[in-house]
Design an enzyme around this catalytic site. Structure first.
Site, PDB file in Angstrom:
ATOM      1  N   LYS A  81       7.583  -6.945  -3.673  1.00  0.00           N
ATOM      2  CA  LYS A  81       8.044  -5.748  -4.263  1.00  0.00           C
ATOM      3  C   LYS A  81       9.340  -5.449  -3.809  1.00  0.00           C
ATOM      4  CE  LYS A  81       6.653  -0.917  -4.166  1.00  0.00           C
ATOM      5  NZ  LYS A  81       5.649   0.173  -3.534  1.00  0.00           N
ATOM      6  N   SER A 156       3.557   3.242  -7.087  1.00  0.00           N
ATOM      7  CA  SER A 156       4.883   2.526  -7.333  1.00  0.00           C
ATOM      8  C   SER A 156       5.152   1.137  -7.518  1.00  0.00           C
ATOM      9  CB  SER A 156       5.615   3.143  -6.346  1.00  0.00           C
ATOM     10  OG  SER A 156       5.173   2.556  -5.054  1.00  0.00           O
ATOM     11  N   SER A 180       0.028   3.314  -3.788  1.00  0.00           N
ATOM     12  CA  SER A 180       0.623   2.531  -4.676  1.00  0.00           C
ATOM     13  C   SER A 180       0.334   1.062  -4.791  1.00  0.00           C
ATOM     14  CB  SER A 180       2.297   2.615  -3.832  1.00  0.00           C
ATOM     15  OG  SER A 180       2.842   3.783  -4.516  1.00  0.00           O
TER      16      SER A 180
HETATM   17  N1  GLN Z   1       2.301   8.172  -5.943  1.00  0.00           N
HETATM   18  C1  GLN Z   1       2.386   8.661  -4.685  1.00  0.00           C
HETATM   19  C2  GLN Z   1       3.676   9.199  -4.433  1.00  0.00           C
HETATM   20  O1  GLN Z   1       4.522   9.510  -5.427  1.00  0.00           O
HETATM   21  C3  GLN Z   1       2.132   7.497  -3.688  1.00  0.00           C
HETATM   22  C4  GLN Z   1       3.530   6.597  -3.798  1.00  0.00           C
HETATM   23  C5  GLN Z   1       3.151   5.377  -2.779  1.00  0.00           C
HETATM   24  O2  GLN Z   1       1.982   4.970  -2.426  1.00  0.00           O
HETATM   25  N2  GLN Z   1       4.263   4.719  -2.402  1.00  0.00           N
HETATM   26  O3  GLN Z   1       4.269   9.398  -3.382  1.00  0.00           O
END
Ligand code: GLN
Length: 487
Positions: A81, A156, A180
């Site tokens: 990532k 994400s 994410s």
């Molecule tokens: N979707 C969640 C957010 O927008 C979690 C994101 C993540 O785990 N990095 O914060």
């Protein structure tokens, strides 16, 4: 008949490498060819460097020729990532702020993968600074779901999940602050594991919300995921929150730990908003475990309804602090129009950050501001403790908790324009981060129109070996994960 090289498992590939049926260069070339063939439709990567990847593959082949092969990951391509540092490679967090930034050092996980002989290649797309659930917040354009190209891959870590699903890499790493890793794994029919807070070093991970962030693996099988976890887990003196825990042999645990497990089903996770096809797939998985002699018990996690609210106070507070470093002075985007220091800060941040990141910074600054700190941040921390206590109470009666990973299968790009609708994608994953627990998403079905569905197994602190063994028991009896996308 076995799959094409780019779809084989680590066990198959490492056996073929060891027997000299293929070389690491052959494998890397197969992955590159696959990437060239599908990447214009998937857009899983922000960037890659084929030459560097092939050079690493040659080094792996040379090691093996000298009799110095390093184990199952030697010669296996792993995508990272674009928030995990790799020396000499771009590190953008999918943000204009870091569009031209090149990392001067390796993250601890990168270093450990290199020591295991893995080929760290490709910078995988994501929501900007890991804020989002669809990879639509990337400054460099969205990633598509390989199983439904007009749908999102989740987020994400959408690029990390999509690349593994599409055969553009064998395994990958993502990061998980509120879901994410698990949510994109469920959307893309792959396995994704969020480790116990402290099991995997965060050194070299661009921080979003430091008390919630963990790096974890994606694979097309539980075994591949277990092998990668084994390589990256363990104490690191460079991360002060890293735990001095023993790292068990996760791969061996898949054979040695057989249950039967006592499984808890939290009633709060099966209510309003849960898609009926997801509910049916998860319930079928519960019946499977029952048929294997597991006991299934209703449990209650009564503070679940506060999870999203608490998360969006704590995560935004921490992000407003962590992202203060991006001010245009030492690194990152610097505005060309600014005339003095204050303008450099303001203009660089205005130009460098996208709308979701700005929204979070503003919200986080507000909840930490004097007069509001006690009302929001402090109170959220107290509720966080209650949420953790809910889980620990449940674990007096059960070994693991089983839930859907996400309330729905992948949705269409653009379908969730309202930020609150997007935030609700994480209702089943966020509590795990607030409580610091490990959890894995495992493929458990498809919707009638072919979109993947995942279930989540939530474990006790440092219970990864048990979780993976339990996931493996299910996987052995079901072929969901072997269904490839038609790209
Ligand atoms: N979707 C969640 C957010 O927008 C979690 C994101 C993540 O785990 N990095 O914060």
């Amino acid at each position: 008949m076995s799959d094409a090289l780019h779809y084989q498992s680590i066990a198959e590939l490492s056996a073929a490498l060891q027997a000299r049926r293929i070389s690491a260069v052959d494998l890397m070339q197969a992955v590159i060819a696959r990437t060239r063939a599908v990447e214009d439709r998937v857009h899983a990567f922000n960037s890659y460097d084929f030459e560097d990847a092939l050079a690493q593959a040659r080094a792996s082949d040379e090691r093996r020729a000298r009799g110095e092969a390093r184990g199952p990951l030697d010669g296996i391509p792993i995508g990272l990532k674009d928030v995990i540092a790799v020396t000499g490679q771009p590190l953008t967090a999918s943000s204009r702020m870091l569009q031209t930034f090149v990392s001067p050092y390796d993250a601890t996980v990168t270093q450990r993968l290199r020591e295991a002989g893995a080929i760290c290649w490709g910078r995988l797309n994501m929501d900007e600074f890991a804020m989002g659930s669809s990879t639509e917040n990337s400054a460099f354009g969205p990633t598509a779901n390989p199983y439904a190209l007009d749908c999102v891959p989740g987020g994400s870590s959408g690029g990390s999940a999509a690349a593994v699903a599409a055969g553009e890499t064998i395994v990958s790493l993502g990061s998980d602050t509120g879901g994410s890793i698990r949510q994109p794994a469920s959307f893309c029919n792959v396995v994704g594991l969020k480790p116990t807070y402290g099991l995997v070093s965060r050194y070299g991970l661009i921080a979003f919300a430091s008390s919630l962030d963990q790096i974890g693996p994606f694979g097309r099988s539980v075994e591949d995921t277990a092998i990668v976890l084994g390589a990256i887990a363990g104490h690191d003196p460079r991360d002060s929150t890293s735990w001095r825990a023993d790292v068990p042999d996760y791969r061996a645990a898949l054979q040695s730990r057989r249950g039967p497990w006592r499984i808890g089903i939290p009633r709060e996770y099966f209510g309003e908003g849960l898609d009926p096809e997801v509910a049916a797939s998860v319930q079928a998985a519960v019946r499977f475990y029952e048929s294997q002699g597991c006991t299934v018990k209703d449990v209650s996690l009564p503070h679940t309804e506060y999870g999203i609210g608490v998360y969006y106070i704590i995560a935004t507070a921490e992000c407003s602090s962590n992202l203060a470093r991006f001010d245009g002075i030492r690194y990152g985007h610097r505005s060309k129009d600014a005339k003095d220091a204050v303008e450099i800060y303001a203009e660089s941040r205005a130009e460098g950050f996208g709308p979701e990141v700005k929204r979070r910074i503003i919200l986080g600054t507000y909840v930490l501001s004097s007069g509001y700190y006690d009302a929001y941040y402090l109170r959220a921390q107290k509720v966080r403790t209650l949420i953790r206590q809910d889980f620990l109470n449940a674990y007096r009666d059960v070994d693991v908790i089983l839930t859907p990973t996400a309330p729905t299968p992948a949705f269409r790009r653009g379908a969730k324009a309202d930020p609150l609708a997007m935030y609700l994608c994480d209702i089943y994953t966020i509590g795990v981060n607030l409580a610091g627990l490990p959890a894995v998403s495992v493929p458990c079905g498809f919707s009638a129109d072919g979109r993947p569905i995942g279930m989540q197994l939530i474990g006790q602190p440092f219970g990864e070996a048990e979780l993976l063994a339990m996931a493996h028991t299910y996987e052995r009896a079901h072929a969901w994960g072997q269904r490839r996308p038609t790209l």
